[in-house]
Design an enzyme around this catalytic site. Structure first.
Site, PDB file in Angstrom:
ATOM      1  N   SER A 208       7.406  -2.216  -3.700  1.00 33.49           N
ATOM      2  CA  SER A 208       6.301  -1.287  -3.661  1.00 33.49           C
ATOM      3  C   SER A 208       6.721  -0.488  -2.412  1.00 33.49           C
ATOM      4  CB  SER A 208       5.060  -1.907  -3.735  1.00 33.49           C
ATOM      5  OG  SER A 208       3.825  -1.168  -3.639  1.00 33.49           O
ATOM      6  N   GLY A 209       6.613   0.841  -2.483  1.00 35.41           N
ATOM      7  CA  GLY A 209       6.574   1.814  -1.242  1.00 35.41           C
ATOM      8  C   GLY A 209       7.697   2.199  -0.698  1.00 35.41           C
TER       9      GLY A 209
ATOM     10  N   THR B 280       8.223   6.515  -7.206  1.00 30.49           N
ATOM     11  CA  THR B 280       7.644   7.559  -7.860  1.00 30.49           C
ATOM     12  C   THR B 280       8.130   8.944  -7.408  1.00 30.49           C
ATOM     13  OG1 THR B 280       5.431   6.157  -8.224  1.00 30.49           O
ATOM     14  CG2 THR B 280       5.250   8.436  -8.287  1.00 30.49           C
TER      15      THR B 280
ATOM     16  N   ASN C 243       1.663   1.157   0.373  1.00 26.11           N
ATOM     17  CA  ASN C 243       1.957   2.396   0.077  1.00 26.11           C
ATOM     18  C   ASN C 243       0.523   3.294  -0.372  1.00 26.11           C
ATOM     19  OD1 ASN C 243       3.086   4.900  -1.476  1.00 26.11           O
ATOM     20  ND2 ASN C 243       4.105   3.330  -2.929  1.00 26.11           N
TER      21      ASN C 243
ATOM     22  N   SER D 275       0.513   3.861  -4.651  1.00 21.80           N
ATOM     23  CA  SER D 275       1.452   3.077  -5.123  1.00 21.80           C
ATOM     24  C   SER D 275       1.065   3.198  -6.748  1.00 21.80           C
ATOM     25  CB  SER D 275       0.928   1.695  -4.703  1.00 21.80           C
ATOM     26  OG  SER D 275       1.598   0.643  -5.325  1.00 21.80           O
ATOM     27  N   SER D 276       2.253   3.104  -7.573  1.00 23.00           N
ATOM     28  CA  SER D 276       1.891   3.035  -9.195  1.00 23.00           C
ATOM     29  C   SER D 276       1.485   1.431  -9.476  1.00 23.00           C
ATOM     30  CB  SER D 276       3.428   3.093  -9.782  1.00 23.00           C
ATOM     31  OG  SER D 276       3.796   4.557  -9.478  1.00 23.00           O
TER      32      SER D 276
ATOM     33  N   GLY E  62       7.420  -1.959  -8.066  1.00 24.52           N
ATOM     34  CA  GLY E  62       8.512  -2.681  -7.506  1.00 24.52           C
ATOM     35  C   GLY E  62       7.856  -4.336  -7.162  1.00 24.52           C
TER      36      GLY E  62
ATOM     37  N   GLU F  75       6.452  -7.339  -5.586  1.00 22.65           N
ATOM     38  CA  GLU F  75       5.346  -7.227  -4.647  1.00 22.65           C
ATOM     39  C   GLU F  75       5.124  -8.758  -4.042  1.00 22.65           C
ATOM     40  OE1 GLU F  75       2.605  -3.792  -6.376  1.00 22.65           O
ATOM     41  OE2 GLU F  75       2.210  -5.701  -6.732  1.00 22.65           O
TER      42      GLU F  75
END
Length: 1009
Positions: A103-104, A108, A155, A158-159, A386, A388
């Site tokens: 994540s981050g 995306t 992030n 973040s998705s 991603g 986490e």
């Protein structure tokens, strides 16, 4: 675009001097510090998040990468996107781009740039339907980000869901549609966020970007701190602008095709969730009730439901007993809060699923027919959450990390395991490379009966009070011997975990400690049926569509639904199967630091990501392996035109021998290996050289094929034309003969017919005989006229000639001109017409004949004439072949004026029945008169007779046509050089025709009858 210099490090990790973690990290750090965020590992792109906007994505960059091979330009997302597109278009092979990382790390943004590149290089002809599909595909990103992304501590965008998008292409390589799959929306974020994080963007965009009218209609205020579900994120700083993003989302929804009513329904549901979060409950003894009715009324209005039904759904649960009896069971205050939050989460989850489904209904490929439209190929783009590791990791992180384990397994299978297996299968000499296979971790989670998901499901299905702690005990018992599982009970000395709460999985990406609290509830995902029925019975059609399960009756028994973990596992297994059947391209994203800094490169953090992403093993496999492999038949089919021994067809024993001939001719012997069924090419440069030569030859071959085909077409066309001309010639000859035969048949007896064939209709001639037909009909008319004229008495010839001249001069513009009566010409000498004056006139006529020596009288008669004093008087008119005489009838026809007939230049008459005539003289002193009828016939027209006689005389004596003008309105002439205009009017009470002076000249007044 020029290749990068060595000062920027190695653009491909395969080119490292030694494949060690130290050299890998040194090269990665150098490129990051030099602003080079992309690096290749063969066809894999390693992307480091720069935490800033970079000027490397414009139109110039797109043009530089369009249609180029991977190693021709510096590493870039566009390079891998173009490679996937070329593979799809050239080999008609489905491809996919898997974007992974924690994540981050920038997944995306990478997916958006890939989508933009594909949109930019397709549809060069700008076909409207293709542009529409591209717009919807691009705009869908904006909408899904608003409703599926949120700010986390790692992030700002973040998705919080997984997205896999299939883009369908036609045989031209233009997008024709697509399909979006979404995975595990983190709906718990709707009701609770960790400190420093926000709810989904959509809530803040509505509150901060919605118009005052919209917020008022939803009973909302613009401050997110006023609502329980958005209060935590109010103080969180973010780089996104909620107001401008709201406008962009509203615009995108319209472009995609959402109606105004659907857009309003979306934001009504968001407002409903915000009001739900503010509902509080209080206990009055054993009875629980809602604090304040306003929020309930607002929810009822927004969902078009009854307030009483909303209150009942929040406070009671309808239960069916074993005997079929239905009772309402009141909630405790805790149960009511749980139900409220579960309802809010379900509302948002169903809204998000409906939005995705609605986008799919717009972009799906419609009316596809492989016969008409050719092969339909696909590029898939996977942008999924991603890996986490949070301070508090719950059920959502467990599912997300399981998903990443499955994707890593796919990467290992396709890039490492399958590659080595294929070398062994094909008999290629190969040095085996060890790598960590995470199948053992995947089995820990998903293995039937033994995996964590099975243990969770078993606990959810158990009768009685099974708590999260009991479930953890079951996991400790069954998984105690597993090397990648531990807990505080199994490791009593590890004080980083709590007793009866935490367990740890040793993931490929690192160790993650999970808190078991809430696992069972989130896995069961319970929602009281009362809420489902409430929404299904809403008057809002969009809401009703989202809750089809609400139509079930209270007593209807339904099958126990699958748990959230099992549903997620099934969807991920299906996703992996879908990706496995496509040719994969990878983007591996790396997060350089936790501070979102533009310059900091955290070596330990990045090294950990490089290790768990298996990038070093990837480099080793790529260095030891081959960049491209193709079956001999396919390689030969594509490149046989580059070798004289294989074009157009080879005569060798096998396809392998033919492929060896191609390789030998191009000098690539040291860069290839020959397997049992495939050719292996070590470097892409060799393949690129072949591609270049093939691209140069293709136009020549195409021209040759076009020449041969055009020649064949021309010969076929020539044969057809010759046949057509032969048929046409025969048919034309037949039509000509048939026309002659028909003319002969129709006109064979015209000599004996009364009208000499005048009434016989001529047959329509063929086009070739048009001129012949015109000449023939003219000859027949002349012959017919000759026959008629032969039968006319010599005494009548002059009259006939005059009538013909009148007919031609008047051109049909004067309706009645006396053609049907006998023309007497000399009316003044006619006893029947002028019984009282004829004898006197005859005597004067003889005297004038002797005096002026004229040959014949052309016309004579009484008339009303305008004299030189502009007064009208009765006069006699005598026209001979020498002079025109004006006579005074009251004085024995005394000659008042004598004019040579040669001075007459023409005459004008009207198109009506009046008898007015204007004789135009060369002296510009014209004669205006109105002929008077005698007693012979009071209503006969004598204008035509005068016109015909003069026209015939002038035509025969002067051999020139006599000018006659027929006027539909006024007659124009000159008197003593002055222009005059004469009109004709009828007047009641008028007994005879007479002239009256007018402003412009004269008016001829006629009796009304």
């Amino acid at each position: 675009m020029e290749l990068e210099g060595l000062e920027f490090g190695k653009s491909d990790f395969v080119l490292l001097d030694e494949v060690t973690m130290e050299q890998f990290m040194e090269n990665l750090k150098l490129r990051f510090e030099k602003g080079r965020i992309y690096t290749f590992i063969g066809e894999v792109v390693v992307s480091v998040n720069p935490y800033r906007q970079m000027d490397i994505y414009g139109k110039d960059a797109i043009d530089a990468y369009r249609g180029r091979e991977l190693y021709e330009n510096p590493p870039h997302l566009y390079a891998v996107a173009d490679a996937a597109y070329k593979a799809m278009k050239r080999r008609a092979k489905d491809t996919c781009i898997v974007i992974s990382g924690e994540s981050g790390a920038g997944k995306t943004e990478a997916s958006k740039y890939i989508m933009q590149y594909i949109a930019a290089i397709t549809n060069p002809s700008q076909r409207a339907e293709v542009e529409s599909v591209k717009n919807v595909l691009l705009k869908s990103n904006c909408v899904l980000e608003a409703f599926g992304n949120a700010k986390t501590n790692r992030n700002d965008n973040s998705s919080r869901f997984g997205k896999y998008m299939d883009i369908n292409f036609n045989f031209n390589g233009d997008p024709t549609g697509g399909h979006i799959n979404n995975y595990l929306l983190e709906k718990s974020r709707v009701v609770q966020q960790q400190e420093g994080e926000r709810n989904f963007h959509s809530f803040y965009q509505l509150l901060r970007g919605g118009s005052n009218e919209m917020l008022d209609s939803f009973h909302l205020q613009s401050d997110p701190a006023l609502y329980a579900y958005t209060r935590e994120g109010t103080a969180a700083t973010t780089t996104s602008n909620d107001r401008s993003n709201h406008k962009a989302v509203m615009s995108a929804l319209g472009v995609i095709g959402f109606s105004g009513e659907e857009i309003e329904s979306i934001y009504r549901i968001l407002a409903t969730i915000l009001h739900l979060g503010n509902i509080q409950f209080e206990s009055d003894g054993e009875v629980v009730q809602v604090v304040g009715p306003e929020a309930v009324n607002h929810i009822a209005e927004l969902t078009t439901a009854e307030p009483d039904n909303v209150s009942k759904s929040l406070l009671f649960r309808t239960v069916a007993t074993g005997g079929g009896e239905v009772i309402q069971k009141g909630h405790t205050e805790q149960e009511a809060c749980f139900g409220r939050d579960a309802f809010a989460k379900a509302l948002y989850e169903r809204l998000f699923g409906w939005i995705v489904g609605r986008i799919n209904s717009v972009i799906e490929v419609k009316d596809y027919n492989p016969v008409l439209h050719g092969k339909n190929t696909v590029i898939g783009v996977l942008d999924i959450y991603g890996f986490e590791i949070f301070e508090n990791n719950s059920f959502e992180q467990f599912c997300i990390n399981y998903c990443n384990e499955k994707l890593q397994q796919l990467f290992i299978e396709l890039i490492l395991h399958q590659e080595q297996d294929e070398y062994q299968r094909e008999g290629i000499t190969w040095q085996h490379i060890d790598y960590f296979n995470n199948q053992i971790i995947v089995d820990l989670v998903e293995q039937p009966h033994k995996g964590i998901i099975s243990i969770l499901d078993e606990a959810c299905l158990s009768v009685g009070k099974v708590t999260d702690t009991v479930c953890l005990e079951s996991m400790n018992t069954k998984l105690a011997q597993h090397p990648h599982y531990t807990s505080r009970k199994l490791s009593p000395t590890d004080k980083t975990m709590e007793f009866q709460r935490d367990f740890r999985i040793l993931h490929y990406a690192g160790d993650v400690t999970y808190s078991v609290e809430g696992f069972l509830d989130k896995n069961k995902d319970p929602l009281f049926q009362d809420f489902k029925r409430l929404m299904y019975n809403s008057a809002n059609p969009v809401l009703k569509q989202m809750w089809p399960d609400g139509q079930l009756g209270i007593t209807e028994v339904t099958k126990r639904p699958l748990t959230a973990a099992t549903l997620f596992k099934n969807s991920i297994v299906a996703l992996v199967d879908k990706l496995a059947c496509k040719e994969p391209y990878y983007v591996r994203c790396i997060k350089p630091n936790e501070m979102k800094s533009l310059v900091v490169f955290d070596d330990a953090r990045c090294q950990h990501q490089v290790a768990y992403l298996g990038l070093l093993e990837n480099v080793r496999v790529r260095r030891a392996g081959f960049a491209c492999r193709q079956p001999y038949a396919r390689f030969l089919q594509r490149y046989k035109m580059t070798c004289e021994y294989t074009w157009p067809n080879h005569l060798m024993d096998t396809d392998r021998d033919a492929v060896e001939a191609i390789v030998t001719q191009h000098g690539f012997q040291d860069d290839v290996a020959y397997g049992h069924t495939k050719l292996f090419v070590r470097t892409p440069r060799s393949l690129f050289t072949l591609e270049q030569e093939r691209a140069a030859l293709i136009p020549i071959l195409v021209l040759f094929l076009q020449k041969v085909w055009r020649g064949a077409l021309a010969r076929m066309r020539c044969q057809r034309m010759r046949a057509i001309y032969t048929i046409m010639g025969c048919y034309k000859r037949y039509k000509v003969k048939a026309h002659f035969w028909e003319v002969e048949r129709r006109f064979s007896n015209v000599r004996t017919m009364a009208d000499y064939g005048r009434s016989v209709e001529w047959p329509a001639p063929p086009a070739a005989l048009t001129q012949f037909h015109n000449i023939t009909t003219m000859l027949h008319r002349r012959w017919w006229a000759r026959q008629i004229v032969k039968n006319i008495a010599p005494s009548d010839i002059a009259e006939v000639r005059a009538k013909v001249a009148a007919l031609a001069a008047l051109s049909g513009e004067r309706k009645d001109w006396g053609v049907s009566r006998a023309w007497e010409r000399d009316y003044l000498a006619n006893v029947r017409d002028c019984p009282h004056t004829s004898s006197g006139f005859t005597k004067v006529s003889k005297e004038l004949r002797n005096k002026d020596q004229y040959g014949q009288v052309l016309f004579s008669g009484f008339c009303r004439k305008v004299n030189r004093f502009n007064r009208s008087t009765d006069r006699g008119l005598l026209v001979t072949d020498k002079h025109i005489y004006k006579l005074e009838p009251r004085k024995q026809h005394k000659v008042l004026k004598r004019l040579p007939i040669d001075t007459l230049t023409g005459l004008s008459v009207t198109s009506g029945a009046d008898q007015m005539v204007a004789l135009h003289m060369s002296t510009q002193d014209d004669i205006l008169l109105c002929l008077q009828r005698g007693e012979l016939c009071p209503n006969q027209d004598r204008v035509g007779e005068l016109v015909g006689t003069l026209a015939d005389h002038f035509t025969r004596t002067r051999k020139v046509p006599f000018p006659v003008k027929v006027c539909s309105s006024a007659v124009h002439l000159h008197m003593r050089g002055k222009p005059k205009s004469i009109t004709v009017e009828t007047k009641s009470g008028q007994t005879s025709a007479d002239f009256k002076k007018s402003r412009d000249g004269f008016v001829l007044l006629l009796p009304t009858n």
